[in-house]
Design a protein around this motif. Structure first.
Motif, PDB file in Angstrom:
ATOM      1  N   MET A   1      57.944  72.949  40.417  1.00 19.63           N
ATOM      2  CA  MET A   1      57.192  74.189  40.457  1.00 19.63           C
ATOM      3  C   MET A   1      58.184  75.332  40.223  1.00 19.63           C
ATOM      4  SD  MET A   1      54.706  75.787  43.476  1.00 19.63           S
ATOM      5  CE  MET A   1      54.465  74.236  44.210  1.00 19.63           C
ATOM      6  N   SER A   2      57.780  76.260  39.423  1.00 23.16           N
ATOM      7  CA  SER A   2      58.656  77.395  39.117  1.00 23.16           C
ATOM      8  C   SER A   2      58.806  78.292  40.346  1.00 23.16           C
ATOM      9  CB  SER A   2      58.088  78.202  37.948  1.00 23.16           C
ATOM     10  OG  SER A   2      56.933  78.901  38.370  1.00 23.16           O
ATOM     11  N   PRO A   3      59.903  79.039  40.416  1.00 22.93           N
ATOM     12  CA  PRO A   3      60.077  79.964  41.550  1.00 22.93           C
ATOM     13  C   PRO A   3      58.953  81.004  41.635  1.00 22.93           C
ATOM     14  CG  PRO A   3      62.148  79.672  40.377  1.00 22.93           C
ATOM     15  CD  PRO A   3      61.093  78.980  39.571  1.00 22.93           C
ATOM     16  N   GLU A   4      58.463  81.447  40.496  1.00 20.35           N
ATOM     17  CA  GLU A   4      57.382  82.431  40.493  1.00 20.35           C
ATOM     18  C   GLU A   4      56.094  81.838  41.070  1.00 20.35           C
ATOM     19  OE1 GLU A   4      59.131  81.668  37.686  1.00 20.35           O
ATOM     20  OE2 GLU A   4      60.420  83.439  37.589  1.00 20.35           O
ATOM     21  N   LEU A   5      55.784  80.611  40.658  1.00 16.72           N
ATOM     22  CA  LEU A   5      54.581  79.956  41.151  1.00 16.72           C
ATOM     23  C   LEU A   5      54.706  79.650  42.642  1.00 16.72           C
ATOM     24  CD1 LEU A   5      51.817  78.883  40.415  1.00 16.72           C
ATOM     25  CD2 LEU A   5      52.890  76.733  39.741  1.00 16.72           C
ATOM     26  N   SER A   6      55.878  79.239  43.062  1.00 15.74           N
ATOM     27  CA  SER A   6      56.122  78.972  44.474  1.00 15.74           C
ATOM     28  C   SER A   6      55.961  80.242  45.307  1.00 15.74           C
ATOM     29  CB  SER A   6      57.515  78.388  44.661  1.00 15.74           C
ATOM     30  OG  SER A   6      57.760  78.121  46.014  1.00 15.74           O
ATOM     31  N   ALA A   7      56.492  81.357  44.811  1.00 12.37           N
ATOM     32  CA  ALA A   7      56.364  82.636  45.523  1.00 12.37           C
ATOM     33  C   ALA A   7      54.904  83.069  45.599  1.00 12.37           C
ATOM     34  CB  ALA A   7      57.205  83.711  44.838  1.00 12.37           C
ATOM     35  N   ALA A   8      54.158  82.878  44.514  1.00 10.49           N
ATOM     36  CA  ALA A   8      52.734  83.233  44.512  1.00 10.49           C
ATOM     37  C   ALA A   8      51.965  82.373  45.511  1.00 10.49           C
ATOM     38  CB  ALA A   8      52.150  83.071  43.112  1.00 10.49           C
ATOM     39  N   TYR A   9      52.323  81.099  45.584  1.00  7.32           N
ATOM     40  CA  TYR A   9      51.685  80.189  46.528  1.00  7.32           C
ATOM     41  C   TYR A   9      51.958  80.618  47.973  1.00  7.32           C
ATOM     42  CZ  TYR A   9      50.893  75.916  49.200  1.00  7.32           C
ATOM     43  OH  TYR A   9      50.488  75.008  50.143  1.00  7.32           O
TER      44      TYR A   9
END
Length: 69
Positions: free
Chosen positions: A1-9
């Motif tokens: 999972m990308s860092p951006e997607l992880s942060a959004a999650y």
């Protein structure tokens, strides 16, 4: 999972947790308005189901409502 997607999650989980507490009060008020009097809310469901973190662990808090007219 990308860092951006992880942060959004993670952000979405925090937002949902805040809503969860408002949600319980909303449920309780709705039950009272529709004639239910004895209302019990069990906030310990997650602790009982997920006593250890494993592949089935779900960090979303679970609750149980019980209401009697």
């Amino acid at each position: 999972m990308s860092p951006e997607l992880s942060a959004a999650y993670e952000h979405m989980k925090e937002e949902l947790l805040a809503y969860q507490q408002v949600r319980l009060e909303w449920d309780r008020q709705l039950l009272l308005r529709t004639g239910f009097q004895k209302i019990q809310i069990d906030m310990e469901v997650s602790k009982r189901l997920y006593s250890t973190v494993d592949e089935f662990f779900n960090p979303t808090p679970l609750f149980c409502l019980c209401a009697q007219a």
